[in-house]
Design a protein around this motif. Structure first.
Motif, short mmCIF file in Angstrom:
data_model
loop_
_atom_site.label_atom_id
_atom_site.label_comp_id
_atom_site.label_asym_id
_atom_site.label_seq_id
_atom_site.Cartn_x
_atom_site.Cartn_y
_atom_site.Cartn_z
N VAL A 18 17.58 -0.88 -14.29
CA VAL A 18 17.80 0.33 -15.09
C VAL A 18 19.29 0.64 -15.20
N THR A 19 20.01 0.62 -14.08
CA THR A 19 21.43 0.95 -14.11
C THR A 19 22.24 -0.08 -14.89
N ALA A 20 21.87 -1.36 -14.75
CA ALA A 20 22.59 -2.40 -15.48
C ALA A 20 22.38 -2.27 -16.98
N VAL A 21 21.14 -2.02 -17.39
CA VAL A 21 20.85 -1.87 -18.82
C VAL A 21 21.51 -0.62 -19.38
N ALA A 22 21.47 0.48 -18.62
CA ALA A 22 22.08 1.73 -19.09
C ALA A 22 23.59 1.58 -19.27
N SER A 23 24.25 0.99 -18.29
CA SER A 23 25.71 0.83 -18.38
C SER A 23 26.10 -0.15 -19.49
N ALA A 90 33.54 -6.55 -17.50
CA ALA A 90 33.35 -7.34 -16.28
C ALA A 90 32.36 -6.67 -15.34
N GLY A 91 32.47 -5.35 -15.21
CA GLY A 91 31.54 -4.61 -14.36
C GLY A 91 30.10 -4.70 -14.85
N CYS A 92 29.91 -4.56 -16.15
CA CYS A 92 28.56 -4.66 -16.73
C CYS A 92 27.97 -6.05 -16.53
#
Length: 220
Positions: A18-23, A90-92
């Motif tokens: 969820v956090t990866a997709v949101a960001s 890069a973070g995403c």
């Protein structure tokens, strides 16, 4: 099909996704900043914008109402936004890689151990830190001429003038914060410790395999 994750690990995998997709979604959407120009709504992200002025007939400015990315990396309005694009991207990417591995851990046995889960949590912390750094760099580009034209010629670093921050900016920052704080903590309890019986069986199986190979080699 047995999972390599604990019950907490399953929750960690879900939140990681969820956090990866949101960001990542927020990173690609041009809704970090909202303003207006020539009576038309304008929005920006780090490397994309919606609605931009062009020279029409008689050298008058007209607004093209469409969204797109800048023609080149150097065309991004400010150095701060260029740095923000690289750091946040890069973070995403890091969060997406960890989320993919976490989801695979729900379906594959012995993929994620307790130590592996903690290492992946550390990677999530770094990914969230990179996205947070990008969000912190973003206001440094509000003094560029392109942003000032949209924000009433009164914007400056950390001063938006007539513009306002968009929901995608908050979504990216919220996803990064959740990855750093919640997902990193849950990752410490995500992986299963190898059971002693399984470990002994694995050692014995490998020992027997080596013994058979050695015996085969020694036979005339």
């Amino acid at each position: 099909m047995r999972s390599s994750l604990t019950l907490v690990g399953t929750l960690w995998a879900f939140l990681s996704l969820v956090t990866a997709v949101a960001s990542s979604t927020s990173y690609f959407l041009p809704y970090w900043l909202f303003g207006s120009q020539l009576g038309k709504p304008v929005s920006f992200s780090t490397f994309r914008r919606c609605n931009y002025p062009v020279r029409g007939e008689g050298q008058s400015l007209i607004m093209v109402e469409e969204c797109g990315r800048y023609a080149s990396f150097s065309a991004i309005p400010s150095l701060a936004w260029q740095m923000c694009t690289v750091v946040t991207g890069a973070g995403c990417a890091l969060l997406l890689l960890v989320a993919l591995a976490a989801v695979l851990g729900c379906c594959m046995e012995e993929l994620i151990s307790r130590m592996m889960g903690r290492c992946m949590g550390a990677a999530q912390f770094v990914g969230g830190l990179l996205i947070s750094s990008g969000c912190a760099l973003y206001p440094l580009g509000w003094n560029s001429p392109e942003i000032m034209q949209t924000c009433g010629n009164v914007s400056n670093q950390f001063q938006l003038g007539t513009c306002r921050l968009g929901w995608a900016y908050y979504c990216a920052g919220g996803g990064a914060a959740a990855a750093m704080l919640i997902c990193t903590w849950l990752s410490c309890f995500a992986g299963r410790n190898p059971k002693p019986v399984m470990l002994v069986e694995s050692i014995m199986r490998n020992t027997n395999s080596y013994a058979m190979e050695l015996d085969h080699c020694l036979k005339p």
